[in-house]
Scaffold this motif. Structure first.
Motif, PDB file in Angstrom:
ATOM      1  N   VAL A 147      36.714   5.894  77.757  1.00 29.01           N
ATOM      2  CA  VAL A 147      37.120   4.674  78.470  1.00 29.01           C
ATOM      3  C   VAL A 147      38.348   4.971  79.341  1.00 29.01           C
ATOM      4  N   SER A 210      40.229  -6.582  78.584  1.00 32.29           N
ATOM      5  CA  SER A 210      39.005  -6.135  77.904  1.00 32.29           C
ATOM      6  C   SER A 210      39.114  -4.668  77.498  1.00 32.29           C
ATOM      7  N   ASN A 213      41.542  -4.467  74.483  1.00 31.52           N
ATOM      8  CA  ASN A 213      40.893  -4.948  73.261  1.00 31.52           C
ATOM      9  C   ASN A 213      39.892  -3.942  72.722  1.00 31.52           C
ATOM     10  N   THR A 214      39.141  -3.297  73.643  1.00 31.94           N
ATOM     11  CA  THR A 214      38.152  -2.307  73.212  1.00 31.94           C
ATOM     12  C   THR A 214      38.826  -1.147  72.484  1.00 31.94           C
ATOM     13  N   GLU A 217      40.144  -2.148  69.079  1.00 33.74           N
ATOM     14  CA  GLU A 217      39.092  -2.255  68.070  1.00 33.74           C
ATOM     15  C   GLU A 217      38.637  -0.881  67.601  1.00 33.74           C
ATOM     16  N   LEU A 218      38.577   0.059  68.555  1.00 36.44           N
ATOM     17  CA  LEU A 218      38.151   1.421  68.184  1.00 36.44           C
ATOM     18  C   LEU A 218      39.176   2.064  67.241  1.00 36.44           C
ATOM     19  N   VAL A 224      33.096  -2.727  67.562  1.00 33.95           N
ATOM     20  CA  VAL A 224      33.481  -3.109  68.922  1.00 33.95           C
ATOM     21  C   VAL A 224      32.675  -4.331  69.337  1.00 33.95           C
ATOM     22  N   SER A 225      33.383  -5.353  69.772  1.00 38.57           N
ATOM     23  CA  SER A 225      32.733  -6.599  70.171  1.00 38.57           C
ATOM     24  C   SER A 225      32.175  -6.442  71.579  1.00 38.57           C
ATOM     25  N   SER A 227      33.594  -6.858  74.128  1.00 40.78           N
ATOM     26  CA  SER A 227      34.621  -6.451  75.094  1.00 40.78           C
ATOM     27  C   SER A 227      34.348  -5.066  75.665  1.00 40.78           C
ATOM     28  N   ILE A 228      33.660  -4.193  74.899  1.00 38.82           N
ATOM     29  CA  ILE A 228      33.431  -2.838  75.424  1.00 38.82           C
ATOM     30  C   ILE A 228      32.514  -2.881  76.640  1.00 38.82           C
ATOM     31  N   TRP A 229      31.541  -3.821  76.615  1.00 39.06           N
ATOM     32  CA  TRP A 229      30.646  -3.913  77.788  1.00 39.06           C
ATOM     33  C   TRP A 229      31.386  -4.484  78.980  1.00 39.06           C
ATOM     34  N   ALA A 231      34.582  -4.150  79.445  1.00 43.61           N
ATOM     35  CA  ALA A 231      35.481  -3.088  79.869  1.00 43.61           C
ATOM     36  C   ALA A 231      34.737  -2.054  80.712  1.00 43.61           C
TER      37      ALA A 231
END
Lengths: 255, 248
Positions: A147, A210, A213-214, A217-218, A224-225, A227-229, A231
């Protein structure tokens, strides 16, 4: 013609050249790393005690945002280096050689990615020293790195536009100021829930939140909610737009 | 005649300002051709178009039989450009600069090639110093050495001696003469008549976007007004005054 077949070879040679610029003036990497590290220490030891994030150690909450700030502060050097090449005339010398022409830009982009990764490693090491802990798996670290690299790539192509179209060296670097400001109006330092309506709406819907947050979470080993998409969509979208505009700016230079 | 460079009706404007208004000339293989003109005459624009860095608005140009607009990649394999401002990498050493260009030309044996050129341009002692520490003359010699890597048949030298002291200028002139001796075609731009006189087989004078005179030096001299003898009252220089006062 043969030039496209040389793309990787030419890019490697030119990457080697600009990496030498960096290793011979380490102050660039140090300057880029010192500011985020200072900011991190300031927030951990001065403001952090008063910030309620509902998580454990504040540095665990803070680090993802600091990593993004490191990148936003680092990318302007790509614009400045490219601008310097155009000023000195060496850009034209490269363009008059029988090389894959786009390799000149790609070398600058990859140099930015490598030097930002070095800065990021320095920042993480200091974070660990002041108490950052994560149980994240190797795969999660890889996802974080992925990311961050994507974010660096997207912003560096933005820097390339600035470097190609700037009139002065100061102008080449100035584009990054609003970008450096983005993490401050996001979930990087405090949860967005405490912000007044319009500010919160902006913070919740801009790319940095986003991405922060990603990564959070990692690191926290949470699933991962969505938010990864969000992001990835922001990074990929920004990358495509910046790349296309950089190509337009490039063609305008070579009329 | 075998023209290595052939330019016909070249036109170029920046925004609304016309810089080239129909330029024609030919450069014979293995000769030195000087494009002479004042600042802003359009010399650099001609070179940039021939080096495929800029597109012409109208007209055609061919270098080593390849069209600069439609066969740009082939033109780039045949040429090398030494720009008005010595385009060398200041952070790298002289040797690294030469190796860099050799690699970008995809040549084998980049290092021995670099050593040979360093020796030829009297830069061996400075080879491993950063270019930032070089004098103006050394930088320009390195710049020309970089242009010779891979023996391109055509070399463009855009104002190779502007801003150099007389000694460095003489060194550059020697390098250019050596080039033509090896059969390379050289197109050089200059604002100095004596430079064109020293080096060029053919001279073209570019003025306000057009070639207003073209020929060998002898042919051009016939166009010049005859030399005049004038008597001019000479003011004493500061040095004269100083010598008079101190009585030495």
């Amino acid at each position: 013609m043969t030039t496209t077949t040389y793309f990787f070879e030419d890019t490697t040679v030119l990457l080697g050249r600009s990496m030498r610029h960096i290793t011979r003036s380490l102050d660039t990497i140090l300057t880029v790393s010192v500011m985020p590290i200072a900011l991190m220490l300031l927030f951990v030891y001065v403001f952090g005690g008063a910030i309620r994030t509902g998580t454990g150690h504040y540095v665990n909450y803070l680090l993802p945002g600091i990593l993004l700030i490191t990148i936003t502060m680092g990318i302007s050097y790509a614009a400045i280096r490219l601008f310097a090449d155009m000023q000195s005339g060496i850009f034209e010398r490269f363009q008059s050689l029988p090389i894959a022409r786009s390799s000149v830009l790609w070398a600058h982009v990859l140099t930015s990615v490598v030097s930002n990764l070095i800065s990021l490693v320095l920042v993480v090491l200091v974070a660990v020293a002041v108490g950052f802990r994560t149980g994240a798996s190797g795969l999660a670290w890889l996802a974080v790195a992925g990311v961050l690299v994507l974010f660096t790539l997207a912003l560096t192509w933005l820097a390339i536009i600035a470097g190609l179209s700037a009139k002065t060296a100061d102008g080449a670097g100035a584009f990054s100021y609003p970008i450096i400001f983005l993490p401050f109006v996001s979930s990087a330092f405090v949860p967005t829930g405490t912000m007044p309506g319009p500010v919160r709406a902006f913070a919740d819907h801009q790319p940095v939140t986003s991405i922060v947050n990603t990564i959070r979470e990692l690191f926290a080993r949470q699933p991962v909610s969505g938010s990864i998409w969000t992001a990835l969509a922001w990074c990929a979208g920004l990358l495509v737009v910046a790349y296309v505009l950089a190509m337009v700016a490039y063609r305008r230079r070579v009329r | 005649m075998t023209a290595t460079i052939s330019v016909r009706g070249l036109e170029k404007s920046y925004e609304d300002r016309p810089v080239l208004r129909g330029v024609d000339f030919d450069v014979a293989r293995g000769s030195i051709f000087a494009l002479l003109g004042a600042n802003g005459a359009g010399k650099t624009t001609v070179v940039k178009i021939l080096a495929t860095l800029l597109k012409a608005d109208a007209g055609t140009a061919a270098v080593d039989r390849f069209d600069v607009a439609t066969q740009a990649a082939r033109v780039r394999a045949s040429i090398s450009l030494t720009g008005q401002f010595a385009a060398v990498d200041q952070t790298l050493t002289g040797r690294e600069n030469l190796v860099l260009v050799a690699r970008l030309r995809h040549l084998k044996g980049a290092r021995p090639l670099a050593d040979e050129l360093l020796a030829r341009f009297l830069l061996t002692d400075a080879a491993d110093r950063r270019v930032a520490t070089y004098s103006g003359g050394m930088r320009r010699r390195l710049d020309i050495a970089m242009s010779l890597i891979g023996d391109p048949p055509v070399i463009f030298l855009d104002e190779p001696t502007t801003g150099l002291d007389p000694q460095s200028r003489a060194e550059v002139w020697n390098s250019v003469r050596q080039l033509a001796g090896h059969g390379t075609t050289v197109l050089l731009t200059t604002q100095y008549l004596d430079e064109a006189e020293q080096l060029a087989d053919q001279i073209a004078i570019l003025h306000q976007g057009r070639i207003i005179a073209h020929g060998t030096l002898a042919e051009l001299k016939e166009l010049f007004p005859p030399a005049k003898v004038e008597y001019v009252e000479k003011q004493p220089s500061l040095e004269d005054i100083f010598l008079a006062i101190t009585g030495s």
